[in-house]
Design an enzyme around this catalytic site. Structure first.
Site, mmCIF file in Angstrom:
data_model
loop_
_atom_site.group_PDB
_atom_site.id
_atom_site.type_symbol
_atom_site.label_atom_id
_atom_site.label_comp_id
_atom_site.label_asym_id
_atom_site.label_seq_id
_atom_site.Cartn_x
_atom_site.Cartn_y
_atom_site.Cartn_z
ATOM 1 N N GLU A 1 0.816 -1.222 0.000
ATOM 2 C CA GLU A 1 0.000 0.000 0.000
ATOM 3 C C GLU A 1 0.845 1.265 0.000
ATOM 4 O OE1 GLU A 1 -2.564 -3.250 1.808
ATOM 5 O OE2 GLU A 1 -0.502 -2.536 2.121
ATOM 6 N N LYS B 1 -17.927 -0.398 5.132
ATOM 7 C CA LYS B 1 -18.361 -1.415 4.179
ATOM 8 C C LYS B 1 -19.859 -1.360 3.927
ATOM 9 C CE LYS B 1 -17.343 -6.267 3.189
ATOM 10 N NZ LYS B 1 -16.693 -7.503 3.727
ATOM 11 N N MET C 1 24.248 8.839 3.293
ATOM 12 C CA MET C 1 24.160 10.152 3.921
ATOM 13 C C MET C 1 24.358 10.052 5.433
ATOM 14 S SD MET C 1 23.902 13.337 3.155
ATOM 15 C CE MET C 1 22.941 13.755 1.697
ATOM 16 N N PHE D 1 -12.248 -6.764 13.624
ATOM 17 C CA PHE D 1 -11.118 -7.221 12.820
ATOM 18 C C PHE D 1 -10.739 -6.151 11.793
ATOM 19 C CE2 PHE D 1 -9.619 -9.526 8.963
ATOM 20 C CZ PHE D 1 -8.399 -9.957 9.472
ATOM 21 N N GLN D 2 -9.480 -5.781 11.782
ATOM 22 C CA GLN D 2 -8.909 -4.785 10.887
ATOM 23 C C GLN D 2 -9.587 -3.418 11.010
ATOM 24 O OE1 GLN D 2 -8.579 -6.481 6.890
ATOM 25 N NE2 GLN D 2 -6.574 -7.306 7.423
#
Length: 581
Positions: A47, A159, A471, A109-110
């Site tokens: 993602e 949802k 760096m 969940f999630q």
């Protein structure tokens, strides 16, 4: 017609043709609605890659980039890309799935409060609780993202809203962007008065020039006034690098000509820049004798870090156009001799301190390679990762358009380059897109080679490999008594083998005499290709302004062999100067 299908049609009505994402449970109705639609969905492999790809798409085009992820870890993986867009003013709309409204607040969940989590790094957040809210939310999200100072906007989509009945919703009607305010006459008169009095003026241009579609107006202003010009990292390309009035980039790794001109100036004409600490060095000693004319669309930036003797808030293109002829008339009149002498001195210094590319030895000298590549591919879009290679690109690539330089400026996010290049290539399939990365940055989103391969994107990747976090290693060498802590990457994988495993052509060089042929082979490759370049681990980026020092106090062993070994200062003495990524 459910909410998800209505949203797909709304995105098309907003002019979206490409979006980047990764499916999951809470966003699955939206993906079902995408099936068979005209929208091109690009399946990334993480993602964060989706957010950076949408980011690169938007930077290259100026249009709103769109990315999609599911709830929970999908949404949290977008956060770095959203923050990058916020800090660099990139227009994006971010769509995340969310658990059903009845489950919100139950630790389902999630489930994750992405609305609250992203609040500090977006222009605005929306959480749809009812399907009737969708038309207003979508229209407002795109309007806000592209209006004024652009930035990211979040739509969190439960949802049950996605699957709800949307047959009663009207067809989507996009909202126009907010009108850009014109500068007020009094501020223009104040700016003109200061400019007419200056004997050692410098134009200091930033990323707001491209954001305000003001590149042509900016170049006309510089040509008409004949004022020496410096640019920030985000401003590179607003004036072509070869322009006789361009002194290069200012700041921590800026050119000596640019930094000394700013420090000696009596007037800074600041155009779409924000006095970032990487540009100013020690702010209290930055341009100590200069008054400031500050032009910016965002009123919050004017006077935020440096007092503006004349603040001009409004459309930058309109401001520059209004000031060009009056300023040119004044500058070529009174104090004209002093300004001509100043301009000649700045240009002479630029010639005297121009970068040299005749490095001794047989190893590849990265600045020379990048300079040569910019000559071979002058119109390329370059997507950079973060580190030494990012600064070498900024110093040695000859940009002619700021939208061809995609770099993570404000956030400094490693892993940006490859997915940003993907976004730029999909925005303009015929463009030549080059990703310049380092061995540290490249492994942060190396999985996006799968995206490059799947869509056969002809991106050319230049991977500078010094087997170190370059760096950080440089700072540990200079400011931490060479105590090298966790910067060794000598166990890097075979990058050529990785590219080949994805079906991408791989080339390798480790000698300077192989650069020309390798670059030509890279550019001539018909599809995606990776050039692995082994460089010296001890190579450093010069010049360098140490922390808590002003921009005239540059370290550069090429000019002063003892400067780099001198005891300077510990970064801890000034906590505002964080160690770069």
């Amino acid at each position: 017609m459910n909410g998800a299908r209505w949203l797909v049609q709304a995105l098309a009505a907003e002019g979206v043709d490409t979006l980047f994402g990764y499916p999951g449970g809470a966003i699955m109705p939206f993906y079902d609605a995408l099936h068979g639609s005209d929208l091109k969905h690009v399946l990334v492999r993480h993602e964060q890659g989706a957010a950076f790809a949408a980011n690169g798409y938007a930077r290259a085009s100026g249009r709103v980039g769109v990315c999609v992820a599911t709830s929970g870890p999908g949404a949290s993986n977008l956060v770095t890309g959203i923050a990058d867009a916020m800090l660099d003013s990139v227009p994006m709309v971010v769509i995340t799935g969310q658990v059903s409204t009845a489950l919100m607040g139950t630790d389902a969940f999630q489930e994750l409060d992405v609305f609250g989590m992203t609040m500090p790094i977006v222009k605005h957040s929306f959480l749809a609780r009812r399907i009737d809210e969708l038309p207003r939310m979508v229209a407002e999200a795109f309007r806000i993202a592209r209006s004024g100072r652009p930035g990211p906007v979040l739509i969190d989509l439960p949802k049950d809203v996605q699957v709800g009945d949307a047959s009663h919703l009207p067809a989507h009607a996009p909202l126009p962007s907010d009108p850009v305010p014109a500068p007020i006459d009094a501020s223009l008169h104040a700016a003109l008065a200061l400019i007419s009095q200056a004997q050692r003026p410098v134009v200091y241009g930033g990323g707001g020039i491209a954001l305000g579609d003001a590149v042509a107006a900016f170049r006309t202003f510089v040509d008409a006034t004949q004022i020496p010009t410096v640019l920030t990292l985000k401003g590179l390309g607003a004036l072509p690098a070869a322009h006789p009035l361009s002194l290069g980039m200012l700041g921590m790794h800026g050119s000596r000509a640019a930094n000394l001109a700013v420090q000696e100036s009596d007037l800074l004409i600041v155009v779409g820049a924000r006095f970032d600490d990487r540009a100013t060095g020690k702010l209290s000693e930055f341009a100590p004798n200069a008054r400031v004319v500050h032009m910016d669309l965002d009123a919050c930036e004017i006077g935020k870090l440096r007092h503006a003797d004349a603040g001009v808030r409004g459309d930058i293109r309109t401001t520059l156009t209004a000031l060009t002829l009056p300023c040119a008339a004044h500058l070529h009149g009174r104090n004209g001799a002093a300004r001509r002498a100043w301009r000649a001195a700045c240009q002479q210094r630029a010639r005297e301190h121009a970068a040299r590319y005749d490095a001794p030895g047989d190893s590849v000298y990265a600045p020379a390679l990048l300079k040569r590549l910019s000559e071979l591919a002058p119109e390329a879009v370059v997507a950079c990762d973060v580190g030494q290679h990012q600064m070498w690109v900024a110093q040695h690539w000859h940009f002619s358009d700021p939208r061809r330089h995609l770099t993570s400026g404000g956030l400094g996010a490693m892993g940006f380059g490859l997915p940003a290049a993907i976004g730029a290539q999909l925005e303009s399939p015929a463009a030549r897109v080059i990703c310049v990365s380092g061995d540290g940055s490249f492994l942060m989103n190396v999985q996006e080679l799968a995206t490059v391969a799947r869509y056969r994107l002809p991106i050319k990747i230049v991977l500078l490999d010094n087997q170190a976090l370059g760096m950080v290693r440089q700072w540990q060498e200079l400011f931490f008594d060479k105590r090298y802590s966790e910067v060794d990457l000598s166990d890097n994988p075979d990058f050529g083998a990785i590219a080949s495993a994805f079906g991408i052509r791989a080339l390798h060089i480790d000698r300077a005499d192989g650069v020309e042929d390798a670059l030509q082979q890279l550019l001539d490759a018909p599809g995606p290709a990776l050039l692995h370049v082994a460089i010296d681990q001890a190579a450093n980026v010069w010049p360098l302004v140490p922390p808590n020092h002003n921009n005239a106090q540059m370290l550069d062993p090429e000019l002063d062999p003892g400067s780099a070994s001198a005891a300077i200062v510990s970064p801890a003495e000034d906590s505002r100067h964080a160690l770069p990524a």
